[in-house]
Design a protein around this motif. Sequence first.
Motif: not given
Length: 127
Positions: A63-65, A72-73, A110-112, A116-119
């Motif tokens: 979903l993410r770039e 964002d989610g 926050f990490v990717l 590129r999913n955000i955790i």
Amino acid sequence: MIQYAHLHHVSLAVRDLEIAKQFYSGLLQMQEIERPPFRSTGIWYAIGSQQLHLLQHPEGHTLREAGIDTTDGHFAIWVTSYQETIDWLTKQGIEYEARPDSVAGFAQIFVLDPDRNIIEFGALYNS
């Protein structure tokens, strides 16, 4: 009315399950759990009493770039130590955005992941 008990799992789309596994199992050292024999390709992790499900999209879509955008989610995991989490991420070479004095009332990191999913990792700052 719906009577909610708890969040069971979060699912994330990944492009390459082996690369995702290196990040989640290897770098973050999350605990893999058994996954039913679905037709899809995936891996499941236990996070306390909840679960994280990674699903390899058959066409390689996610979903993410972009980079970290906290509007964002994303999903959040509460950790027991802010400093130990920072130290671990640094040791593993994982880039992060730290917000020790977040207006949320607790420290945020926050990490990717490789897709590129955000955790988000949350903790008391002095922990």
